[in-house]
Write a protein that holds these residues in place. Sequence first.
Motif, PDB file in Angstrom:
ATOM      1  N   ILE A  53     -52.669  88.111 -26.815  1.00 51.92           N
ATOM      2  CA  ILE A  53     -53.675  87.263 -26.169  1.00 51.92           C
ATOM      3  C   ILE A  53     -54.877  87.087 -27.097  1.00 51.92           C
ATOM      4  N   LEU A  54     -55.316  88.205 -27.673  1.00 54.39           N
ATOM      5  CA  LEU A  54     -56.481  88.146 -28.563  1.00 54.39           C
ATOM      6  C   LEU A  54     -56.181  87.270 -29.783  1.00 54.39           C
ATOM      7  N   GLU A  55     -54.995  87.463 -30.368  1.00 58.67           N
ATOM      8  CA  GLU A  55     -54.639  86.665 -31.556  1.00 58.67           C
ATOM      9  C   GLU A  55     -54.525  85.180 -31.214  1.00 58.67           C
ATOM     10  N   ASN A  56     -54.021  84.874 -29.998  1.00 61.09           N
ATOM     11  CA  ASN A  56     -53.984  83.488 -29.552  1.00 61.09           C
ATOM     12  C   ASN A  56     -55.383  82.880 -29.601  1.00 61.09           C
ATOM     13  N   CYS A  57     -56.366  83.692 -29.202  1.00 62.53           N
ATOM     14  CA  CYS A  57     -57.736  83.174 -29.106  1.00 62.53           C
ATOM     15  C   CYS A  57     -58.438  83.122 -30.462  1.00 62.53           C
ATOM     16  N   THR A  58     -58.082  84.022 -31.374  1.00 61.36           N
ATOM     17  CA  THR A  58     -58.830  84.067 -32.635  1.00 61.36           C
ATOM     18  C   THR A  58     -58.186  83.211 -33.725  1.00 61.36           C
ATOM     19  N   LEU A  59     -56.940  82.798 -33.514  1.00 60.71           N
ATOM     20  CA  LEU A  59     -56.207  82.101 -34.574  1.00 60.71           C
ATOM     21  C   LEU A  59     -56.947  80.862 -35.095  1.00 60.71           C
ATOM     22  N   ALA A  60     -57.262  79.953 -34.178  1.00 56.12           N
ATOM     23  CA  ALA A  60     -57.903  78.711 -34.627  1.00 56.12           C
ATOM     24  C   ALA A  60     -59.318  78.942 -35.160  1.00 56.12           C
ATOM     25  N   PRO A  61     -60.151  79.756 -34.496  1.00 55.36           N
ATOM     26  CA  PRO A  61     -61.478  80.008 -35.093  1.00 55.36           C
ATOM     27  C   PRO A  61     -61.380  80.560 -36.518  1.00 55.36           C
ATOM     28  N   ILE A  62     -60.402  81.440 -36.770  1.00 55.47           N
ATOM     29  CA  ILE A  62     -60.280  82.020 -38.113  1.00 55.47           C
ATOM     30  C   ILE A  62     -59.775  80.979 -39.112  1.00 55.47           C
ATOM     31  N   TRP A  63     -58.722  80.242 -38.743  1.00 52.99           N
ATOM     32  CA  TRP A  63     -58.080  79.360 -39.721  1.00 52.99           C
ATOM     33  C   TRP A  63     -58.695  77.973 -39.778  1.00 52.99           C
ATOM     34  N   VAL A  64     -59.283  77.514 -38.677  1.00 54.29           N
ATOM     35  CA  VAL A  64     -59.851  76.169 -38.671  1.00 54.29           C
ATOM     36  C   VAL A  64     -61.368  76.214 -38.840  1.00 54.29           C
ATOM     37  N   SER A 102     -65.081  84.816 -39.692  1.00 55.05           N
ATOM     38  CA  SER A 102     -64.540  86.114 -40.078  1.00 55.05           C
ATOM     39  C   SER A 102     -63.786  86.673 -38.867  1.00 55.05           C
ATOM     40  N   LYS A 103     -62.893  87.625 -39.143  1.00 55.20           N
ATOM     41  CA  LYS A 103     -62.057  88.150 -38.074  1.00 55.20           C
ATOM     42  C   LYS A 103     -62.894  88.835 -36.994  1.00 55.20           C
ATOM     43  N   SER A 104     -63.928  89.570 -37.435  1.00 56.55           N
ATOM     44  CA  SER A 104     -64.708  90.309 -36.444  1.00 56.55           C
ATOM     45  C   SER A 104     -65.524  89.356 -35.574  1.00 56.55           C
ATOM     46  N   GLU A 105     -66.064  88.306 -36.203  1.00 61.52           N
ATOM     47  CA  GLU A 105     -66.835  87.334 -35.436  1.00 61.52           C
ATOM     48  C   GLU A 105     -65.942  86.630 -34.413  1.00 61.52           C
ATOM     49  N   ALA A 106     -64.741  86.212 -34.884  1.00 60.04           N
ATOM     50  CA  ALA A 106     -63.809  85.520 -33.994  1.00 60.04           C
ATOM     51  C   ALA A 106     -63.402  86.438 -32.844  1.00 60.04           C
ATOM     52  N   THR A 107     -63.212  87.739 -33.151  1.00 61.24           N
ATOM     53  CA  THR A 107     -62.817  88.683 -32.107  1.00 61.24           C
ATOM     54  C   THR A 107     -63.928  88.828 -31.060  1.00 61.24           C
ATOM     55  N   ASP A 108     -65.188  88.915 -31.528  1.00 61.96           N
ATOM     56  CA  ASP A 108     -66.305  89.026 -30.588  1.00 61.96           C
ATOM     57  C   ASP A 108     -66.345  87.827 -29.650  1.00 61.96           C
ATOM     58  N   ILE A 109     -66.207  86.630 -30.246  1.00 59.88           N
ATOM     59  CA  ILE A 109     -66.261  85.414 -29.431  1.00 59.88           C
ATOM     60  C   ILE A 109     -65.092  85.379 -28.453  1.00 59.88           C
ATOM     61  N   MET A 164     -63.408  87.875 -27.211  1.00 58.46           N
ATOM     62  CA  MET A 164     -63.561  88.844 -26.134  1.00 58.46           C
ATOM     63  C   MET A 164     -64.574  88.351 -25.103  1.00 58.46           C
ATOM     64  N   SER A 165     -65.634  87.661 -25.577  1.00 55.93           N
ATOM     65  CA  SER A 165     -66.630  87.191 -24.607  1.00 55.93           C
ATOM     66  C   SER A 165     -66.012  86.122 -23.703  1.00 55.93           C
ATOM     67  N   TYR A 166     -65.157  85.259 -24.266  1.00 53.64           N
ATOM     68  CA  TYR A 166     -64.531  84.248 -23.408  1.00 53.64           C
ATOM     69  C   TYR A 166     -63.455  84.862 -22.522  1.00 53.64           C
ATOM     70  N   LEU A 167     -62.752  85.871 -23.036  1.00 56.11           N
ATOM     71  CA  LEU A 167     -61.756  86.537 -22.187  1.00 56.11           C
ATOM     72  C   LEU A 167     -62.454  87.228 -21.011  1.00 56.11           C
ATOM     73  N   LYS A 168     -63.663  87.730 -21.258  1.00 57.92           N
ATOM     74  CA  LYS A 168     -64.441  88.311 -20.143  1.00 57.92           C
ATOM     75  C   LYS A 168     -64.795  87.218 -19.156  1.00 57.92           C
ATOM     76  N   ARG A 169     -65.166  86.064 -19.694  1.00 56.76           N
ATOM     77  CA  ARG A 169     -65.581  84.984 -18.822  1.00 56.76           C
ATOM     78  C   ARG A 169     -64.436  84.518 -17.917  1.00 56.76           C
ATOM     79  N   VAL A 170     -63.188  84.550 -18.452  1.00 59.07           N
ATOM     80  CA  VAL A 170     -62.051  84.178 -17.599  1.00 59.07           C
ATOM     81  C   VAL A 170     -61.453  85.420 -16.929  1.00 59.07           C
ATOM     82  N   LYS A 171     -62.146  86.542 -17.044  1.00 59.18           N
ATOM     83  CA  LYS A 171     -61.861  87.772 -16.289  1.00 59.18           C
ATOM     84  C   LYS A 171     -60.556  88.460 -16.660  1.00 59.18           C
TER      85      LYS A 171
END
Lengths: 372, 253
Positions: free
Chosen positions: B105-116, B120-127, B129-136
């Motif tokens: 799930i996390l990789e699904n969310c970070t893939l495009a921010p990292i490659w497009v 950075s991986k850590s920044e994409a992960t933070d973002i 996780m914040s959206y995954l929290k938002r969708v609970k």
Amino acid sequence: MDTQSQQTWQPIPEKPPPSLSIGPVGWARKNLFSSPLDVVLTLLGLYMTYVVATAILDWAVFGAVWTGTADDCREGSQACWPFIQAKWGQLIYGRYPLEERWRVDATMIIGVLAMIPMLIPAVPFKKWNAIFLFVIYPVLAFFLLLGGSFALPLVETPLWGGLLVTLVTSIVGIVGSLPLGILLALGRRSNMPVVRMLSIGFIEFWRGVPLITVLFMASVMLPLFLPEGVTLDKLLRCLIGIALFSAAYLAEVVRGGLQAIPRGQYEAANALGLGYWRTMGLIILPQALRLVIPGIVNSFIALLKDTTLVLIVGLFDLLGIIQLSFTDPNWSTPNTANTGYFTAAVMFWCLCFSISRYSQFMERRLQTGHKR
Amino acid sequence: MNTIPQTGDGYAIEITNMNKWFGSFHVLRDINLQVRQGERIVICGPSGSGKSTLIRCINRLEEHQEGSIVVDGIELSNDLKKIDEIRREVGMCFQHFNLFPHLTILENCTLAPIWVRRMSKSEATDIAMSYLKRVKIPDQALKYPGQLSGGQQQRVAIARALCMNPAVMLFDEPTSALDPEMIKEVLDVMVDLAEGGMTMICVTHEMGFARRVANRVIFMDEGQIVEQNEPEAFFTSPRNDRTKLFLSQILGH
């Protein structure tokens, strides 16, 4: 309020399954003894296995000649292991000079040492490992095996043979054909007509020709077309031929996997702004290749065994060198050929079976539960 | 909640005289649609009316043949760079989620921010996780899509699109493939998103959602926009006979 309607719902507690339906007993009841015919077939199968296994064990192990000379093998019919012991060096190295054989050993040991951490998923530094294995190692192996520089005497490829040639041809064939096969598969599904036509032409040409023809062309015809003075090593020509031949087959296997990926995956990747190569490299190929692992491994195993065909253009692989050693007058006994072929079969079987088992392990590992 | 926000300057999406054919089948006819920034539009209509095709034209999953589509000031053309630029600004959720099953799930969310987006991986992960929290569903981050329920998968799909920080979100029947028990959890996320001011175009048959969230409801049939109005007026006093028939069929049971 009516208290009758205030029921709390309780699920029935779990019970264990009937003991005769689980474990080894349950398995045997279900698979071996489920009907009278099954019982008969099971017993018949066990009996035949016993007969064949004892015969083979008797020939290869208990009744075999383990030590001695050719004279000990002239009587009876049993495996003649002294012959294999005497020819073992040739089986592995071919006619590679005795004092240089350490170079083959070193190449194989380095290769195995680099491969083991690569094949075990838990070991870290996969990126550096891959760079070593796929970039540095081939160069290293080339200089080590061929020599001619770094104070190593030149050992020309006609001297190579046995397991060395089998491994070199099959590994180069496998490593060279997979990326080319993937590119051809992508090309065949490309929207660009020229790329598509070229890919189709390439695939259909190489699939339409028998491997023997390819090898003959590579070793006999190709030198005629090369300009005067340009020579390509015969082994190298065969390697290229085998890699191209195998790439055409792999391309079709990979294309099958590409077609199994739903359109939604492409659309989701596009909607996120991923371009063609990233969509393919990050989304489509990882899924498609996982789907076709059985087909790819099938091709690899077929390739490994097809390398025995290099015999007909005068290269001596494992099987070729065994056949060659039958002609040794010192070992002309009735049991020499049987033992030689048996040894070749066992060695090939070990190679193929280990590839097969490893691929099954990877298939299970890459399963991320999207089959529901 | 249903008032059109006045903060936005100009149009987020402007479609002018757009026509599209599948082969010789005229699937979209003379579409004109302006979407203001922060506006929330619900498109409904019978199946085969071209609603999905319309929103798929906006991020070039389908190519239109005539007219113009301008997204965030960029006109869609065959220029691949512009298509990529638009796709970065437009997030999309699909009926069948289309998560990448081989990635967590996390990789699904970070893939495009990292490659497009080249994060950075850590920044994409933070973002992410914040959206995954938002969708609970932050606790599902390390699972694979196949281990999640349909509703959870669709929420991940929404989070995945949001991670690209899009200016516009497109929803293509996001609840149609879900079990009834899971529709609400997805709609709740969409309502939350609407309340945050996201420009949204939703193809959906969830009329409750349309009433609650939309600024405008569009009814399509035969590849045309038949009628559009504010939700209250649209549902209580439709002007067109075709709209009346459609509404009586979907609201009648």
